[in-house]
Write a protein that holds these residues in place. Sequence first.
Motif, PDB file in Angstrom:
ATOM      1  N   THR A 176       0.845  -1.191   0.000  1.00 13.88           N
ATOM      2  CA  THR A 176       0.000   0.000   0.000  1.00 13.88           C
ATOM      3  C   THR A 176       0.880   1.241   0.000  1.00 13.88           C
ATOM      4  OG1 THR A 176      -1.752  -1.147   1.235  1.00 13.88           O
ATOM      5  CG2 THR A 176      -1.776   1.261   1.293  1.00 13.88           C
ATOM      6  N   ASP A 205     -10.230   3.367 -10.769  1.00  9.56           N
ATOM      7  CA  ASP A 205     -10.053   3.232  -9.320  1.00  9.56           C
ATOM      8  C   ASP A 205      -8.576   3.286  -8.927  1.00  9.56           C
ATOM      9  OD1 ASP A 205     -12.754   3.096  -8.774  1.00  9.56           O
ATOM     10  OD2 ASP A 205     -12.823   0.914  -8.876  1.00  9.56           O
ATOM     11  N   TRP A 208      -7.189   5.496  -7.282  1.00 15.53           N
ATOM     12  CA  TRP A 208      -7.214   5.854  -5.870  1.00 15.53           C
ATOM     13  C   TRP A 208      -8.210   4.916  -5.200  1.00 15.53           C
ATOM     14  CZ3 TRP A 208      -3.588   9.365  -4.470  1.00 15.53           C
ATOM     15  CH2 TRP A 208      -2.989  10.077  -5.517  1.00 15.53           C
ATOM     16  N   ASP A 209      -7.708   3.922  -4.507  1.00 14.76           N
ATOM     17  CA  ASP A 209      -8.478   2.779  -4.037  1.00 14.76           C
ATOM     18  C   ASP A 209      -9.719   3.197  -3.250  1.00 14.76           C
ATOM     19  OD1 ASP A 209      -9.089   0.531  -1.978  1.00 14.76           O
ATOM     20  OD2 ASP A 209      -7.752  -0.428  -3.436  1.00 14.76           O
ATOM     21  N   ASP A 246     -11.800   1.463  -1.394  1.00 11.83           N
ATOM     22  CA  ASP A 246     -11.900   0.885  -0.051  1.00 11.83           C
ATOM     23  C   ASP A 246     -10.999   1.632   0.927  1.00 11.83           C
ATOM     24  OD1 ASP A 246     -13.742  -1.024  -0.868  1.00 11.83           O
ATOM     25  OD2 ASP A 246     -12.197  -2.502  -1.350  1.00 11.83           O
ATOM     26  N   LEU A 247      -9.816   1.984   0.481  1.00 11.75           N
ATOM     27  CA  LEU A 247      -8.915   2.747   1.344  1.00 11.75           C
ATOM     28  C   LEU A 247      -9.477   4.136   1.615  1.00 11.75           C
ATOM     29  CD1 LEU A 247      -5.390   1.835  -0.087  1.00 11.75           C
ATOM     30  CD2 LEU A 247      -6.563   0.842   1.885  1.00 11.75           C
ATOM     31  N   ARG A 248     -10.117   4.702   0.609  1.00 13.83           N
ATOM     32  CA  ARG A 248     -10.718   6.035   0.797  1.00 13.83           C
ATOM     33  C   ARG A 248     -11.883   5.963   1.781  1.00 13.83           C
ATOM     34  NH1 ARG A 248     -11.298   6.857  -4.062  1.00 13.83           N
ATOM     35  NH2 ARG A 248     -13.550   6.976  -4.424  1.00 13.83           N
ATOM     36  N   CYS A 271       1.285   8.019  -8.072  1.00 18.77           N
ATOM     37  CA  CYS A 271       0.118   7.146  -8.178  1.00 18.77           C
ATOM     38  C   CYS A 271       0.211   6.250  -9.404  1.00 18.77           C
ATOM     39  CB  CYS A 271      -1.156   7.989  -8.220  1.00 18.77           C
ATOM     40  SG  CYS A 271      -2.676   7.023  -8.409  1.00 18.77           S
ATOM     41  N   ARG A 297       0.422   2.192  -9.182  1.00 21.32           N
ATOM     42  CA  ARG A 297      -0.610   1.325  -9.737  1.00 21.32           C
ATOM     43  C   ARG A 297      -0.025   0.378 -10.786  1.00 21.32           C
ATOM     44  NH1 ARG A 297      -3.129  -0.761  -7.741  1.00 21.32           N
ATOM     45  NH2 ARG A 297      -4.824  -1.112  -9.232  1.00 21.32           N
ATOM     46  N   ARG A 325      -1.677  -0.684  -3.895  1.00 24.56           N
ATOM     47  CA  ARG A 325      -2.915   0.048  -3.644  1.00 24.56           C
ATOM     48  C   ARG A 325      -2.536   1.466  -3.221  1.00 24.56           C
ATOM     49  NH1 ARG A 325      -6.160  -2.838   0.828  1.00 24.56           N
ATOM     50  NH2 ARG A 325      -8.000  -1.925  -0.160  1.00 24.56           N
ATOM     51  N   ALA A 340      -3.757   5.336  -1.659  1.00 18.11           N
ATOM     52  CA  ALA A 340      -4.653   6.298  -1.022  1.00 18.11           C
ATOM     53  C   ALA A 340      -3.938   7.632  -0.988  1.00 18.11           C
ATOM     54  CB  ALA A 340      -5.028   5.859   0.382  1.00 18.11           C
ATOM     55  N   ARG A 360     -11.788  -8.371   4.670  1.00 21.67           N
ATOM     56  CA  ARG A 360     -11.549  -8.868   3.303  1.00 21.67           C
ATOM     57  C   ARG A 360     -11.591 -10.396   3.271  1.00 21.67           C
ATOM     58  NH1 ARG A 360      -6.244  -5.788   1.315  1.00 21.67           N
ATOM     59  NH2 ARG A 360      -6.844  -6.615  -0.700  1.00 21.67           N
TER      60      ARG A 360
END
Length: 277
Positions: A104, A155, A157-158, A160-162, A214, A218, A223, A225, A276
Amino acid sequence: MTAARAAAEILHRAAGFRPRVGIVLGSGLGGLADRIGDAIAVSYRDLDGFPVPSVEGHAGRLVMGQLGGQPVACMQGRVHAYEGNGFDALKTAIRALKLAGCDTLVLTCAAGSLRVEVGPGRLMAISDHLNLLGANPLTGPNEDSFGPRFPSMTDAWDPDLRALMRRKALEQNIDLVEGVYAAYPGPSFETPAEVRMLKVLGADAVGMSTVPECIIARHCGLRVAGCAVITNLGVGLGDGPVDHDQTLRAASAAASDLERLLVGFLEGLNEEDGRRP
C-alpha cells in the motif's frame, strides 16, 4: 536493476524489518516521520537511484519503523517534474518500496483549492486525478517485471482505502472532503485563467506532484490512497498572493489533523484486513 539494489539496501539498513505501507510526505508535512517508533532513517543519497529533493520543505530521507501499528517506510520529501530530472529516480523509489515489501502507498501533498467553500487548513481525500503535467512516468520501454504496458487507471485511488479514511476522519471529528486532484507542471503557480479552466475540467484542487507516484504505484500493483492539505485558494478565488512560504505555513498548521488521520488510517488497515475475504 536499480530498484532492486535500493530495496536490498533498505532491508539491509533495517535488518529484520519489512515495511507494509509506504508513505510519501509533501511540502511542509514531514513532521509525521518524527512520530515513527523504533525509527531508522536513511538519506536518499545512500539509496541507489533515489531522488534527491531540491525544494524547501522536503528533507530527502527514508524513515522506517512502526506507526499506527503498521511497519512503514516513510519518504520524507519528494521530487517534482519541474525540477527537471525526469521520472527515473521516482520510479526507482516507488518500485523499491514495492520490492521491499509494501503493498500500500499513501500519498500526501499540499494543494490549492478550486472550491471557495474548501479553504486553507482543510483536508481532501483524493478520489481521482487529472494528469496535466504533459508527461507520463511510464513513457519509454515498459518494465514487464513490474506491470503491463497499458495499466488501467480505473479506481487508481483505491475506493476501499478512501472509505477507511472517511471513517477514521469521522471518528476523530476531522473535517475531510473528497475531490479530484489536478497535477499542473509548475514551478510557476497557475494564472486566474488556468484556475478557471481547471474548474471546468472537473478538478477540485491543484498541485505540482502526487499523480506520477500514483501512476507508478498502480503500474506495479500497489494500492494507493491520498490526502491533500489545502493550503490556499486558487489564484483569483481568494484575497492576496499565493507563494511557497504560504504553502509551508498552511501545511504546518494543518499537519496535526493530517497526522491524526493517517495514524488512525494505519490502525484501521488491520480492521480492513479482517473484513476482506
